[in-house]
Design a protein around this motif. Sequence first.
Motif, PDB file in Angstrom:
ATOM      1  N   THR A 391      61.721  54.974  46.651  1.00 17.27           N
ATOM      2  CA  THR A 391      60.959  53.767  47.007  1.00 17.27           C
ATOM      3  C   THR A 391      59.548  54.082  47.475  1.00 17.27           C
ATOM      4  O   THR A 391      58.668  53.232  47.391  1.00 17.27           O
ATOM      5  CB  THR A 391      61.696  52.970  48.102  1.00 17.27           C
ATOM      6  OG1 THR A 391      61.927  53.824  49.220  1.00 17.27           O
ATOM      7  CG2 THR A 391      63.012  52.429  47.578  1.00 17.27           C
ATOM      8  N   TYR A 396      57.436  53.695  41.728  1.00 18.54           N
ATOM      9  CA  TYR A 396      58.097  52.530  42.326  1.00 18.54           C
ATOM     10  C   TYR A 396      57.056  51.541  42.842  1.00 18.54           C
ATOM     11  O   TYR A 396      57.187  50.327  42.647  1.00 18.54           O
ATOM     12  CB  TYR A 396      59.025  52.977  43.460  1.00 18.54           C
ATOM     13  CG  TYR A 396      59.880  51.864  44.025  1.00 18.54           C
ATOM     14  CD1 TYR A 396      61.169  51.651  43.545  1.00 18.54           C
ATOM     15  CD2 TYR A 396      59.406  51.026  45.038  1.00 18.54           C
ATOM     16  CE1 TYR A 396      61.961  50.628  44.051  1.00 18.54           C
ATOM     17  CE2 TYR A 396      60.179  50.005  45.547  1.00 18.54           C
ATOM     18  CZ  TYR A 396      61.470  49.815  45.056  1.00 18.54           C
ATOM     19  OH  TYR A 396      62.239  48.795  45.551  1.00 18.54           O
ATOM     20  N   SER A 427      69.142  53.786  42.094  1.00 16.68           N
ATOM     21  CA  SER A 427      67.702  53.733  42.370  1.00 16.68           C
ATOM     22  C   SER A 427      66.889  53.770  41.080  1.00 16.68           C
ATOM     23  O   SER A 427      65.904  53.045  40.930  1.00 16.68           O
ATOM     24  CB  SER A 427      67.301  54.913  43.270  1.00 16.68           C
ATOM     25  OG  SER A 427      67.982  54.871  44.497  1.00 16.68           O
ATOM     26  N   SER A 429      67.942  52.827  38.082  1.00 14.21           N
ATOM     27  CA  SER A 429      68.166  51.547  37.399  1.00 14.21           C
ATOM     28  C   SER A 429      67.292  50.447  37.995  1.00 14.21           C
ATOM     29  O   SER A 429      66.743  49.605  37.282  1.00 14.21           O
ATOM     30  CB  SER A 429      69.641  51.154  37.496  1.00 14.21           C
ATOM     31  OG  SER A 429      69.880  49.928  36.850  1.00 14.21           O
ATOM     32  N   LYS A 430      67.128  50.485  39.298  1.00 12.48           N
ATOM     33  CA  LYS A 430      66.327  49.470  39.985  1.00 12.48           C
ATOM     34  C   LYS A 430      64.868  49.524  39.552  1.00 12.48           C
ATOM     35  O   LYS A 430      64.254  48.494  39.222  1.00 12.48           O
ATOM     36  CB  LYS A 430      66.439  49.674  41.494  1.00 12.48           C
ATOM     37  CG  LYS A 430      65.796  48.584  42.342  1.00 12.48           C
ATOM     38  CD  LYS A 430      66.055  48.843  43.826  1.00 12.48           C
ATOM     39  CE  LYS A 430      65.426  47.756  44.693  1.00 12.48           C
ATOM     40  NZ  LYS A 430      65.672  48.016  46.148  1.00 12.48           N
ATOM     41  N   ASN A 433      64.419  48.291  35.982  1.00 13.67           N
ATOM     42  CA  ASN A 433      64.423  46.826  35.886  1.00 13.67           C
ATOM     43  C   ASN A 433      63.063  46.241  36.255  1.00 13.67           C
ATOM     44  O   ASN A 433      62.562  45.322  35.589  1.00 13.67           O
ATOM     45  CB  ASN A 433      65.512  46.237  36.785  1.00 13.67           C
ATOM     46  CG  ASN A 433      66.907  46.527  36.262  1.00 13.67           C
ATOM     47  OD1 ASN A 433      67.095  46.676  35.057  1.00 13.67           O
ATOM     48  ND2 ASN A 433      67.872  46.625  37.155  1.00 13.67           N
TER      49      ASN A 433
END
Length: 642
Positions: A391, A396, A427, A429-430, A433
């Motif tokens: 993150t 990110y 993480s 995959s997030k 997306n």
Amino acid sequence: MQDNKTEVASKKPANQKVQNSSTNTTKSPQRQSKKPNPNRQNRKRKSAKNQPSVLEGSEKWQKDMKIAIDANHKIHKDILQKFNLINQNTNAKVRITPLGGLGEIGGNITVIETDTSAIIVDVGMSFPTDDMHGVDILIPDFTYLRQIKKKIKAIVITHAHEDHIGAVAYLFKEMQFPIYATPLPLGMLSNKFEEHGLKQYRKLFRPVQKRKVYKIGDIKVEWMHITHSIIDASSLAITTDAGTIIHTGDFKIDHTPIDGYVTDLNRFAEYGEKGVLCLLSDSTNSHKEGITRSESTVGKTFDYIFSKSKGRVIMSTFSSNIHRVYQAISYGLKHNRKVCVIGRSMERNLFTAIDLGYIDLDKSIFIDPHEVNKHNDKEVLIVTTGSQGETMAALYRMATDEHRHIKIKTSDQIIISAKAIPGNEGSVSKVLNFLIKSGASVAYQDFSEIHVSGHAAQEEQKLILRLVKPKFFLPVHGEFNHISRHKETALKCGIPPRNILLMSDGDQIEVCPKYIKKVKSVKTGKVFVDNQANEKIANDVVIDRQKMADSGLVMVVAQVNINEQKLASKPRVVSYGLVSDKDDRKFSQEMEGVIDQFTVNAKKELFQNKKALENELRQVLRKHIYRKMKKYPTIVPTIFMM
């Protein structure tokens, strides 16, 4: 005339015989095939039975053949059992203790010790699980190192990946030892020491040369070049009075590496010919059959994607995979793109490799993040961190539109050239997306060669086993299923089951030419670290966070009249994460009744001790809530005595 007549007469019967014979062979051929001649069959059997042996002949021929067969049989057997050359009469022994890296991916640290000396092989970090709230990294528990501190002569490093050097700075804040490593790991450690305020300890760095033996206490260590997903990786030949231990470190056998420096298989073979006591070998890819593809195969994929991209290319990979970054930059330059490196660790590692001469790049090709928008999109390559969905990483922040300089565009081509580390799948995959929702094109696993592993598959593991030919084998680096599968590969390579042990963190293994056995277990574990503050987090803090995340929090404030042994006023109860907002009032009223009943029934002596009264109230509320809701929330009672 007489003679001629006689000649004709003699020929006539002969011609007649030929004719009769010819007549007999043409007569009923099918019948003859159905009824084979038994005499002919017997003749065949007889001829096969009487076939001359390959050893028939003179006595010298037979003797020479027998000698050659026996000699070759002995040579084949001796080749596979070179460990018999180890001194069997020595009383020396060596102990091997993994403190991390087994039962997990990462956190590698192993202690190898004799009676008088010890060395630490790697001091790595690992990643937290999702329930370790507020924890950035995990470092090994150093309890055992404290116990044998006086014996420890040095830290020896195999390569510069975070799971092998990421915890060195935290160890140095407590105890310091000389660090032996090749230049790139030391260069990356230098950056870490500067970040942690440990620059003064760089005087303990000991740069090593490969193929040179270093005496550390009563242990001799040689660094042998091996290919991996980072530059300047090494295996170790660790020689003690008990024998030689080969530690592969992380490896694969890449015959076409980017820098052309192939694995030093000759040194493995030389040690194998001298006799190796024990092999410790990387098990990470032990379930994968065949071989791991070369790092050079990724370049073709980069070339193809770059040639098709009409906008910016944003490539993310591990910051330590310098050759992957180098390939991306090289193909970016081929397609006339300027290069912007974003991410502190990426920039630091890349420029360390350039400064040390491991890669040749002119720094004029680089632009700063604030300059990106000054160039046409198709002229820009951004190399960044965040391939694991971290993150705080640059990718990110770009994906969530939080980066100060880079905003994702629909024309962007994103390349994630990495595979999710076990536990990081969610993480990754997030962030995928977020990137796809932004409209950008994303290449992650669309191409089989967008990423290649840095770890050996089964055929490469077999090669090392066959070259080293160890007497004992300890598979390392990986979860239990990985080392168990590596054991099966070793069995196929002829290592007896009794000579293989599957270790867990904390197992202390004693080995000598006569035996290998587990002698005891030592304390191991993980220490939680807040990487933003570079500080450790106490275990109970993380446990409290886990409890609150799982079962919520209940806070109670009450006033108690000591003389009357009852509540002086209505208590206040507040809960978080236990009941919904609409049920909050009902829950508070229920708890008020429980508290009131508790004060009425409490023993008199409890009212003389505020802490004891709070503890007793906590237990009463805890039991009541569990009976009702099957949850154990964190309960914080505060009582004012009046």
